[in-house]
Design a protein around this motif. Structure first.
Motif, PDB file in Angstrom:
ATOM      1  N   HIS A  38       0.838  -1.192   0.000  1.00  0.00           N
ATOM      2  CA  HIS A  38       0.000   0.000   0.000  1.00  0.00           C
ATOM      3  C   HIS A  38       0.869   1.237   0.000  1.00  0.00           C
ATOM      4  O   HIS A  38       1.738   1.401   0.867  1.00  0.00           O
ATOM      5  N   LEU A  39       0.647   2.109  -0.979  1.00  0.00           N
ATOM      6  CA  LEU A  39       1.332   3.402  -1.067  1.00  0.00           C
ATOM      7  C   LEU A  39       0.394   4.453  -0.471  1.00  0.00           C
ATOM      8  O   LEU A  39      -0.605   4.823  -1.089  1.00  0.00           O
ATOM      9  N   ARG A  40       0.702   4.868   0.740  1.00  0.00           N
ATOM     10  CA  ARG A  40      -0.177   5.807   1.445  1.00  0.00           C
ATOM     11  C   ARG A  40       0.246   7.239   1.179  1.00  0.00           C
ATOM     12  O   ARG A  40       1.410   7.601   1.352  1.00  0.00           O
ATOM     13  N   MET A  41      -0.717   8.050   0.789  1.00  0.00           N
ATOM     14  CA  MET A  41      -0.488   9.481   0.579  1.00  0.00           C
ATOM     15  C   MET A  41      -1.535  10.234   1.375  1.00  0.00           C
ATOM     16  O   MET A  41      -2.745   9.999   1.206  1.00  0.00           O
ATOM     17  N   ASP A  47       3.937  10.520   0.590  1.00  0.00           N
ATOM     18  CA  ASP A  47       3.603  11.940   0.440  1.00  0.00           C
ATOM     19  C   ASP A  47       4.576  12.633  -0.510  1.00  0.00           C
ATOM     20  O   ASP A  47       4.202  13.566  -1.223  1.00  0.00           O
ATOM     21  N   HIS A  48       5.822  12.177  -0.483  1.00  0.00           N
ATOM     22  CA  HIS A  48       6.832  12.652  -1.438  1.00  0.00           C
ATOM     23  C   HIS A  48       7.223  11.435  -2.275  1.00  0.00           C
ATOM     24  O   HIS A  48       8.099  10.664  -1.880  1.00  0.00           O
ATOM     25  N   PRO A  49       6.574  11.220  -3.424  1.00  0.00           N
ATOM     26  CA  PRO A  49       6.744   9.974  -4.169  1.00  0.00           C
ATOM     27  C   PRO A  49       8.184   9.652  -4.536  1.00  0.00           C
ATOM     28  O   PRO A  49       8.536   8.470  -4.656  1.00  0.00           O
ATOM     29  N   ASP A  50       9.038  10.660  -4.727  1.00  0.00           N
ATOM     30  CA  ASP A  50      10.436  10.401  -5.055  1.00  0.00           C
ATOM     31  C   ASP A  50      11.282  10.079  -3.830  1.00  0.00           C
ATOM     32  O   ASP A  50      12.420   9.640  -3.962  1.00  0.00           O
ATOM     33  N   ARG A  51      10.723  10.299  -2.643  1.00  0.00           N
ATOM     34  CA  ARG A  51      11.441  10.030  -1.388  1.00  0.00           C
ATOM     35  C   ARG A  51      10.534   9.261  -0.435  1.00  0.00           C
ATOM     36  O   ARG A  51      10.170   9.753   0.637  1.00  0.00           O
ATOM     37  N   PRO A  52      10.126   8.052  -0.822  1.00  0.00           N
ATOM     38  CA  PRO A  52       9.217   7.288   0.036  1.00  0.00           C
ATOM     39  C   PRO A  52       9.933   6.709   1.245  1.00  0.00           C
ATOM     40  O   PRO A  52      11.158   6.751   1.360  1.00  0.00           O
TER      41      PRO A  52
END
Length: 208
Positions: free
Chosen positions: A155-158, A198-203
């Protein structure tokens, strides 16, 4: 990092998931769940590419290519959040065409896409043969909590504020739906791997 999370970049995240899958025997199904700005589909494609480079058959599938016809999913209007959560995805088709054949006891003949959501018509797609040790990676939003079969779930939580900043004007109405999905469905609690995006390039990731 607090809470058991550790920072990675997108390349490192893809590598971590590929590592978890490379040596697992048999045909595998992976659910990569998250809103579009979190990048579940690019991540699925990156993992599939790494697996193929390691000699393991892999196929990334976009869940948005398995939506119900517009006459059904939009019957309460284009921006109805309840239908978006529970009535857009064609779950029977996903089970029948992707997760069933892509599973350990399946035929290995996976349909890569079913319906063009823009033109609202069926694709002329043929099943893709997946080897006995192949991996199918289904990517999209609102996948967890449905009982969809999988050997690994991510799960990619944003958070809502980050999501609202990154959604395009046409999709801004989906932010409350994703917030409800997180609150009521607890996808992060269900997932084998939870990624703060929240920062897709720095998960940052936490695995079970």
């Amino acid at each position: 990092m607090a809470g058991g999370f550790r920072p990675v970049d997108r390349t490192g995240l893809a590598g971590y998931l590929a590592d978890r899958l490379t040596d697992r025997p048999g045909r595998l199904r992976v659910l990569l769940d998250g809103p579009p700005p979190a990048g579940p589909l690019p991540l699925a494609r990156a993992v599939a590419e790494l697996l193929r480079a390691r000699g393991r058959d892999a196929l990334a599938v976009d869940a948005d290519d398995f939506l119900r016809p517009a006459s059904l999913r939009l019957e309460r209007g284009r921006t109805d959040t309840g239908m978006f959560l529970d009535g857009w995805l064609d779950e029977p088709a996903l089970r029948r065409e992707v997760l069933g054949p892509g599973g350990p006891d399946g035929s290995g003949r996976v349909l890569p896409r079913l319906r063009d959501r823009v033109r609202d018509r069926a694709f002329r797609a043929e099943p893709v043969p997946l080897a006995d040790g192949g991996v199918v990676l289904l990517a999209g939003g609102r996948l967890l909590g449905r009982g969809l079969p999988a050997e690994l779930t991510v799960h990619l939580r944003m958070g809502r504020a980050a999501l609202e900043r990154r959604l395009g004007p046409d999709d801004a109405w989906t932010a409350p739906a994703y917030a409800r999905y997180d609150a009521e469905g607890d996808p992060g609690g269900q997932a084998d791997v939870l990624v703060m995006a929240d920062h897709p390039d720095r998960p940052a990731l936490r695995d079970a």
